[in-house]
Write an enzyme that holds these catalytic residues in place. Structure first.
Site, PDB file in Angstrom:
ATOM      1  N   SER A  55      60.349  64.735  33.504  1.00 23.30           N
ATOM      2  CA  SER A  55      58.971  65.481  32.969  1.00 23.30           C
ATOM      3  C   SER A  55      59.703  66.534  31.912  1.00 23.30           C
ATOM      4  O   SER A  55      60.808  66.692  31.946  1.00 23.30           O
ATOM      5  CB  SER A  55      58.270  66.400  34.254  1.00 23.30           C
ATOM      6  N   ASP A  87      58.349  61.674  31.116  1.00 23.42           N
ATOM      7  CA  ASP A  87      56.939  61.569  31.853  1.00 23.42           C
ATOM      8  C   ASP A  87      56.151  62.665  31.373  1.00 23.42           C
ATOM      9  O   ASP A  87      56.463  63.652  31.268  1.00 23.42           O
ATOM     10  CB  ASP A  87      57.221  61.781  33.225  1.00 23.42           C
ATOM     11  N   ASP A 109      50.678  62.026  26.725  1.00 24.82           N
ATOM     12  CA  ASP A 109      49.679  62.368  27.509  1.00 24.82           C
ATOM     13  C   ASP A 109      48.726  63.139  26.770  1.00 24.82           C
ATOM     14  O   ASP A 109      48.579  64.194  26.953  1.00 24.82           O
ATOM     15  CB  ASP A 109      50.111  63.038  28.858  1.00 24.82           C
ATOM     16  N   HIS A 184      48.019  63.253  41.335  1.00 32.11           N
ATOM     17  CA  HIS A 184      49.204  63.766  41.721  1.00 32.11           C
ATOM     18  C   HIS A 184      49.512  64.661  42.829  1.00 32.11           C
ATOM     19  O   HIS A 184      48.605  65.181  43.222  1.00 32.11           O
ATOM     20  CB  HIS A 184      49.665  64.404  40.494  1.00 32.11           C
ATOM     21  N   GLY A 185      50.649  64.613  43.372  1.00 34.73           N
ATOM     22  CA  GLY A 185      50.705  65.823  44.517  1.00 34.73           C
ATOM     23  C   GLY A 185      50.844  64.910  45.936  1.00 34.73           C
ATOM     24  O   GLY A 185      50.622  63.771  45.947  1.00 34.73           O
ATOM     25  N   ALA A 218      51.110  57.906  42.524  1.00 35.79           N
ATOM     26  CA  ALA A 218      51.094  56.590  43.390  1.00 35.79           C
ATOM     27  C   ALA A 218      52.207  57.005  44.575  1.00 35.79           C
ATOM     28  O   ALA A 218      52.220  55.867  45.130  1.00 35.79           O
ATOM     29  CB  ALA A 218      51.364  55.390  42.394  1.00 35.79           C
ATOM     30  N   SER A 219      52.423  58.152  44.901  1.00 37.05           N
ATOM     31  CA  SER A 219      53.209  58.182  46.105  1.00 37.05           C
ATOM     32  C   SER A 219      52.381  57.774  47.406  1.00 37.05           C
ATOM     33  O   SER A 219      51.129  58.187  47.533  1.00 37.05           O
ATOM     34  CB  SER A 219      53.636  59.736  46.407  1.00 37.05           C
ATOM     35  N   ASP A 261      56.903  60.433  42.643  1.00 37.38           N
ATOM     36  CA  ASP A 261      57.612  61.825  42.416  1.00 37.38           C
ATOM     37  C   ASP A 261      57.765  62.393  43.714  1.00 37.38           C
ATOM     38  O   ASP A 261      58.549  62.919  44.319  1.00 37.38           O
ATOM     39  CB  ASP A 261      57.272  62.735  41.339  1.00 37.38           C
TER      40      ASP A 261
HETATM   41  O1  G3H Z   1      53.382  63.651  37.188  1.00 38.94           O
HETATM   42  C1  G3H Z   1      54.212  64.658  37.021  1.00 38.94           C
HETATM   43  C2  G3H Z   1      55.471  65.011  37.995  1.00 38.94           C
HETATM   44  O2  G3H Z   1      55.222  64.826  39.363  1.00 38.94           O
HETATM   45  C3  G3H Z   1      56.271  66.030  37.226  1.00 38.94           C
HETATM   46  O3  G3H Z   1      56.154  67.276  37.964  1.00 38.94           O
HETATM   47  O4  G3H Z   1      56.598  68.935  35.993  1.00 38.94           O
HETATM   48  O5  G3H Z   1      56.848  69.374  38.441  1.00 38.94           O
HETATM   49  O6  G3H Z   1      58.670  67.788  37.274  1.00 38.94           O
HETATM   50  P1  G3H Z   1      57.149  68.487  37.282  1.00 38.94           P
HETATM   51  P1  13P Z   2      53.169  61.515  42.566  1.00 41.39           P
HETATM   52  O1  13P Z   2      52.882  63.030  42.713  1.00 41.39           O
HETATM   53  O2  13P Z   2      52.103  60.732  43.221  1.00 41.39           O
HETATM   54  O3  13P Z   2      54.488  61.102  43.341  1.00 41.39           O
HETATM   55  O4  13P Z   2      52.863  61.049  41.251  1.00 41.39           O
HETATM   56  C1  13P Z   2      54.180  61.004  40.353  1.00 41.39           C
HETATM   57  C2  13P Z   2      53.824  60.758  38.790  1.00 41.39           C
HETATM   58  O5  13P Z   2      52.548  60.381  38.471  1.00 41.39           O
HETATM   59  C3  13P Z   2      54.809  61.025  38.018  1.00 41.39           C
HETATM   60  O6  13P Z   2      54.079  61.081  36.744  1.00 41.39           O
HETATM   61 ZN    ZN Z   3      52.165  61.323  36.418  1.00 41.20          ZN
END
Ligand code: G3H
Ligand code: 13P
Ligand code: ZN
Length: 315
Positions: A55, A87, A109, A184-185, A218-219, A261
Site C-alpha cells: 500500500s 495496492d 483506485d 476491509h479490516g 477478502a480476509s 492483509d
Molecule cells: O486494503 C488495504 C490494505 O489493508 C492496506 O492498509 O494502508 O494500512 O497498509 P495500510
Molecule cells: P483485508 O482487510 O480483508 O485483508 O483486505 C485486504 C485488501 O483488500 C488489500 O487491498
Molecule cells: Zn483493498
C-alpha cells in the site's frame, strides 16, 4: 529500474492461467522483512504464484530503497512467478512513481470518483503502465471499511453489472476489482451466515466472461488468531471474516486475485502477544517477531492450499 531486472513478472499470464483453471492468485500485503519473508517462503514451498502487495502507507513505512533492497534480496527468477503490486494507488503520480521504482503491477483506485472520472483516471494510468509492460487494476463499486490513510471508505455500494463492459473497454485495464459484499479490516460481518452477493458476481462474469476479477477485503479472519490475541491481552470482540468456502466459490466465477492483509496482521499480532505474555523475561525481538513471522507463513500456506487453490501451479 525495470521490474524484469528484479526477476518479477506482471500479472497477465498469472491471471490467464488462473482464469482458465479456476483458482485465484493470492495478493498478500507486506510491510517489513518478516512479513515479506513469510509470504515468499509460503509461496515457494507450495509452488504458488504470488502477488506481493504494497500500500502507499506501507511504501512510506519501508522507504523506497529498503523495499527495493528486500525485493532484490529475494533473488527471484522469472519462473518464481512473483509480481510486485501497488495496492490502492490514489493518483497517476503515485502509480508512475511505483512503476519507476520497479513495480510490475499497479492498482489505481478511483472507486470513489464519479464513473466518468474513474474511467479517465484508470485509462491514463493503464496507458502509462502498458508502455512499461506493467499491468493495471482498477475498481468499480466501493467497499466498506478503512482501506488506507488515503482511502477512508466507510459506506459500500455494489458494483453495477451493467457498467462493467463499458468500464473495461474504455479504460483498457487488465483486471477489475468489484464490490460484492466484502470489506476491509477485521470486522466484516455480523453473523457467519451472511453471504457474498454471488448473484452480482454471476452477472458480472456473464458480462465479462474472460476477464480477471479481483476481490479486495477478502480476509477470512481465522478465529484461532483472534482467540490468541484476546487471551493475551488484546481486545478484538466480534472480529469476523469471509468464510473460506465462499471465497473458494468465488474463484470458480472469474475471481483471479484475492487480497489478504488483515489475516497476516492478526497472525503476526497473535505471535507477538503470545511470546511477550508467556515469556515475560524475554526481550529479544527475534523471538516475538519470529513467532509472528511463523504464524503468517503457516496461514499463507493454509490459504494458498485451501482458499486460493494456487498451490502447485508453477510448472
Ligand atoms: O486494503 C488495504 C490494505 O489493508 C492496506 O492498509 O494502508 O494500512 O497498509 P495500510
Ligand atoms: P483485508 O482487510 O480483508 O485483508 O483486505 C485486504 C485488501 O483488500 C488489500 O487491498
Ligand atoms: Zn483493498
Amino acid at each position: 529500474m525495470d521490474y524484469k531486472d528484479f526477476g518479477l513478472v506482471n500479472t497477465r499470464e498469472m491471471f490467464a492461467s488462473a482464469l482458465a483453471h479456476h483458482y485465484a492468485i493470492p495478493a498478500f500485503n507486506f510491510y517489513n522483512m518478516e512479513t515479506l519473508a513469510a509470504i515468499i517462503s509460503a509461496a515457494r514451498d507450495t509452488h504458488s504464484p504470488v502477488i506481493l502487495a504494497v500500500s502507499e502507507s506501507a511504501l512510506k513505512y519501508m522507504g523506497d530503497d529498503l523495499l527495493r533492497g528486500m525485493i532484490w534480496g529475494l533473488n527471484l527468477k522469472k519462473y518464481d512467478n512473483v509480481a510486485l503490486h501497488l495496492d490502492h494507488g490514489s493518483s497517476l503520480e503515485s502509480c508512475a512513481r511505483a512503476i519507476k521504482l520497479g513495480f510490475s503491477s499497479v492498482m489505481i483506485d478511483g472507486s470513489k470518483l464519479p464513473f466518468d472520472a474513474n474511467i479517465e483516471l484508470a485509462r491514463t494510468v493503464a496507458d502509462l503502465a502498458h508502455k512499461y509492460d506493467v499491468t493495471t487494476e482498477a475498481e468499480l463499486g466501493t467497499l466498506a471499511g478503512i482501506e488506507d490513510e488515503n482511502t477512508h471508505a466507510t459506506t459500500s455500494s455494489y458494483t453495477n453489472p451493467n457498467d462493467v463492459v463499458n468500464f473495461v473497454n474504455a479504460t483498457n485495464i487488465d483486471s477489475l476489482a468489484i464490490a460484492i459484499g466484502t470489506s476491509h479490516g477485521a470486522y466484516k460481518r455480523k453473523s457467519d451466515d451472511e453471504e457474498l452477493r454471488f448473484d452480482i458476481l454471476d452477472a458480472i462474469a456473464e458480462q465479462l466472461p474472460n476477464f480477471p476479477l479481483v476481490l479486495h477485503g477478502a480476509s477470512s479472519i481465522p478465529q484461532h488468531f483472534v482467540q490468541t490475541i484476546n487471551e493475551y491481552g488484546g481486545k478484538m470482540s466480534n472480529a469476523r471474516g469471509i468464510a473460506p468456502e465462499q471465497l473458494r466459490r468465488a474463484t470458480q466465477k472469474n475471481i483471479c486475485k484475492i487480497n489478504v492483509d488483515s489475516d497476516s496482521r492478526l497472525a503476526f499480532t497473535a505471535g507477538v502477544r503470545e511470546t511477550l505474555a508467556t515469556k515475560p523475561e524475554n526481550f529479544n525481538p527475534r523471538d516475538y517477531l519470529g513467532l509472528g513471522r511463523k504464524n503468517i507463513y503457516d496461514n499463507c500456506v493454509d490459504e494458498i492450499r485451501n482458499i486460493m487453490g494456487s498451490d502447485n501451479k508453477i510448472k
